[in-house]
Design a protein around this motif. Structure first.
Motif, short mmCIF file in Angstrom:
data_model
loop_
_atom_site.label_atom_id
_atom_site.label_comp_id
_atom_site.label_asym_id
_atom_site.label_seq_id
_atom_site.Cartn_x
_atom_site.Cartn_y
_atom_site.Cartn_z
N SER A 101 5.95 -7.67 -3.93
CA SER A 101 4.94 -7.57 -2.88
C SER A 101 5.95 -7.78 -1.51
N PRO A 102 5.42 -7.06 -0.50
CA PRO A 102 6.05 -7.31 0.81
C PRO A 102 5.53 -8.83 1.42
N MET A 103 6.23 -9.11 2.49
CA MET A 103 5.74 -10.22 3.19
C MET A 103 4.76 -9.50 4.27
N TRP A 104 3.61 -10.00 4.80
CA TRP A 104 2.88 -9.78 5.89
C TRP A 104 2.30 -11.01 6.64
N ASN A 105 3.03 -10.80 7.86
CA ASN A 105 2.73 -11.97 8.84
C ASN A 105 2.99 -13.52 8.14
N LEU A 106 4.19 -13.45 7.60
CA LEU A 106 4.96 -14.66 7.01
C LEU A 106 4.16 -15.00 5.62
N GLY A 107 3.11 -14.30 5.16
CA GLY A 107 2.25 -14.62 4.12
C GLY A 107 2.47 -13.59 3.24
N GLN B 35 6.95 4.84 -1.49
CA GLN B 35 7.83 4.57 -0.39
C GLN B 35 8.17 2.89 -0.27
N SER B 36 7.54 2.21 -1.21
CA SER B 36 7.33 0.68 -1.00
C SER B 36 8.72 0.17 -1.36
N SER B 37 9.26 -0.60 -0.57
CA SER B 37 10.71 -1.16 -0.98
C SER B 37 10.56 -2.02 -2.15
N SER B 38 9.52 -3.04 -2.06
CA SER B 38 9.35 -3.86 -3.17
C SER B 38 8.90 -2.92 -4.48
N GLY B 39 8.17 -1.96 -4.08
CA GLY B 39 8.09 -1.25 -5.40
C GLY B 39 9.20 -0.59 -5.78
N GLN B 40 9.98 -0.03 -5.13
CA GLN B 40 11.38 0.76 -5.69
C GLN B 40 12.26 -0.28 -6.26
N THR C 108 9.84 -8.71 -0.72
CA THR C 108 10.59 -7.95 0.48
C THR C 108 10.02 -8.69 1.87
N ARG C 109 10.82 -8.47 2.90
CA ARG C 109 10.70 -8.93 4.12
C ARG C 109 11.58 -8.60 5.16
N SER C 110 11.17 -7.97 6.44
CA SER C 110 12.22 -7.64 7.37
C SER C 110 13.41 -8.58 7.93
N SER C 111 13.01 -9.84 7.87
CA SER C 111 13.88 -10.64 8.55
C SER C 111 13.67 -12.25 8.16
N VAL C 112 12.89 -12.57 7.47
CA VAL C 112 12.72 -14.05 7.18
C VAL C 112 13.41 -14.56 5.95
N LEU C 113 14.36 -15.43 6.37
CA LEU C 113 15.45 -15.70 5.55
C LEU C 113 14.58 -16.70 4.21
N PRO D 24 0.71 -1.12 -0.19
CA PRO D 24 0.03 -0.02 -0.15
C PRO D 24 0.85 1.22 0.12
N LYS D 25 2.35 1.20 0.02
CA LYS D 25 3.12 2.32 0.30
C LYS D 25 3.46 3.31 -0.85
N GLY D 26 3.21 2.81 -2.16
CA GLY D 26 3.17 3.43 -3.21
C GLY D 26 4.70 3.98 -3.53
C1 LIG Z 1 1.51 -5.75 8.54
C2 LIG Z 1 3.03 -6.08 8.05
C3 LIG Z 1 3.50 -7.55 8.69
C4 LIG Z 1 4.76 -7.67 8.43
N1 LIG Z 1 5.06 -9.05 8.44
C5 LIG Z 1 6.21 -9.48 8.28
C6 LIG Z 1 6.62 -10.60 8.63
O1 LIG Z 1 5.92 -11.53 8.97
N2 LIG Z 1 7.96 -11.16 8.35
C7 LIG Z 1 9.01 -10.15 7.93
O2 LIG Z 1 10.15 -10.73 7.76
N3 LIG Z 1 8.46 -8.90 7.81
C8 LIG Z 1 7.34 -8.59 8.05
N4 LIG Z 1 6.70 -7.22 7.77
C9 LIG Z 1 8.05 -6.20 7.12
C10 LIG Z 1 7.72 -6.04 5.71
O3 LIG Z 1 7.60 -7.29 4.72
C11 LIG Z 1 8.85 -5.25 5.12
O4 LIG Z 1 8.90 -4.07 5.77
C12 LIG Z 1 8.89 -4.98 3.70
O5 LIG Z 1 10.17 -4.62 3.31
C13 LIG Z 1 7.81 -3.88 3.06
O6 LIG Z 1 7.69 -3.73 1.90
P1 LIG Z 1 6.99 -2.60 1.12
O7 LIG Z 1 7.88 -1.33 1.43
O8 LIG Z 1 7.27 -2.78 -0.12
O9 LIG Z 1 5.62 -2.49 1.62
C14 LIG Z 1 5.75 -6.73 7.73
C15 LIG Z 1 5.06 -5.62 7.45
C16 LIG Z 1 3.71 -5.07 7.86
C17 LIG Z 1 3.48 -3.99 7.38
#
Ligand SMILES: Cc1cc2nc3c(=O)[nH]c(=O)nc-3n(C[C@H](O)[C@H](O)[C@H](O)COP(=O)(O)O)c2cc1C
Length: 207
Positions: free
Chosen positions: A96-102, A15-20, A144-149, A11-13
């Protein structure tokens, strides 16, 4: 004309990391293929059909041998239009970002719309297996995701996307995964993100 459909699920337009990272991919791709059409489908901004009671009834009516009501037919036209948009794409980019492992719920909504019996998959009774209906085409995932390998058992993003698109016939799935996007400082975040721009450009060159 070759059409590339870019489905974006953040949703981050801007600012989105996957989007950039996807933007770096598309800039490289467009430079090499100036005549190709790039169609954007930002799922959080798009007017996606809901998949509610009318749509679920419309989905099963033909299986039960029932005619669609006018409300069901109208709802189903929108579902078919979304599948047609995907079928028209010669190549698909999904960021797409990862959200809650999915995956984010809007992407799940989109998948619930496009995965339909007869329209995007069938069942082979002899072989007892599902068969995709869509022609194979390249699908580039930028995740993209924050930490999941990547490869971790807690990754329900990449395996699900790979499986569900193969399920409907898209077997040429490639993936670029940035898995540490949450860095302590803005400079670190930018450095990490930009380190994926060249790999994205390299992926675009073979797309
Ligand atoms: C609602 C929500 C849930 C998330 N869940 C996870 C997660 O389960 N594991 C993880 O590694 N990162 C998680 N993240 C972090 C995002 O995947 C990460 O910040 C990603 O780079 C965002 O991409 P975007 O900027 O394209 O939206 C979550 C972020 C949000 C907002």
């Amino acid at each position: 004309m070759t059409t590339v459909l870019h489905i974006s699920a953040s949703p981050k337009g801007a600012q989105s990391s996957s989007g950039q990272i996807a933007e770096a991919f598309l800039t490289e791709y467009a430079a090499a293929h100036p005549d190709d059409e790039i169609v954007s489908l930002p799922l959080f901004a798009a007017d996606l059909p809901e998949f509610g009671v009318v749509e679920t009834e419309a989905k099963f009516a033909p299986i039960y041998g029932e005619a669609l009501t006018s409300a069901q037919a109208a709802a189903w036209n929108r579902v078919e239009a979304e599948i047609e948009r995907l079928k028209r794409a010669d190549k698909v980019l999904l960021s797409s970002p990862m959200w809650n492992l999915g995956i984010p719920y809007k992407l799940k909504q989109y998948i619930d719309i496009i995965v339909q019996p007869r329209l995007s998959f069938t069942y082979d009774v002899q072989r007892m297996e599902h068969v995709g209906v869509l022609e194979n085409r390249p699908l580039q995932l930028i995740l993209t995701r924050s930490s999941v390998l990547p490869g971790d058992f807690s990754d329900f993003q990449l395996p699900y996307l790979k499986y569900i698109f193969e399920f409907i016939g898209i077997r040429d799935v490639r993936a670029l995964i940035a898995w540490q996007t949450t860095q302590p400082t803005a400079d670190d975040r930018l450095a990490y993100l930009t380190s994926f721009f060249e790999p994205a450009r390299a992926a675009a060159r073979i797309f």
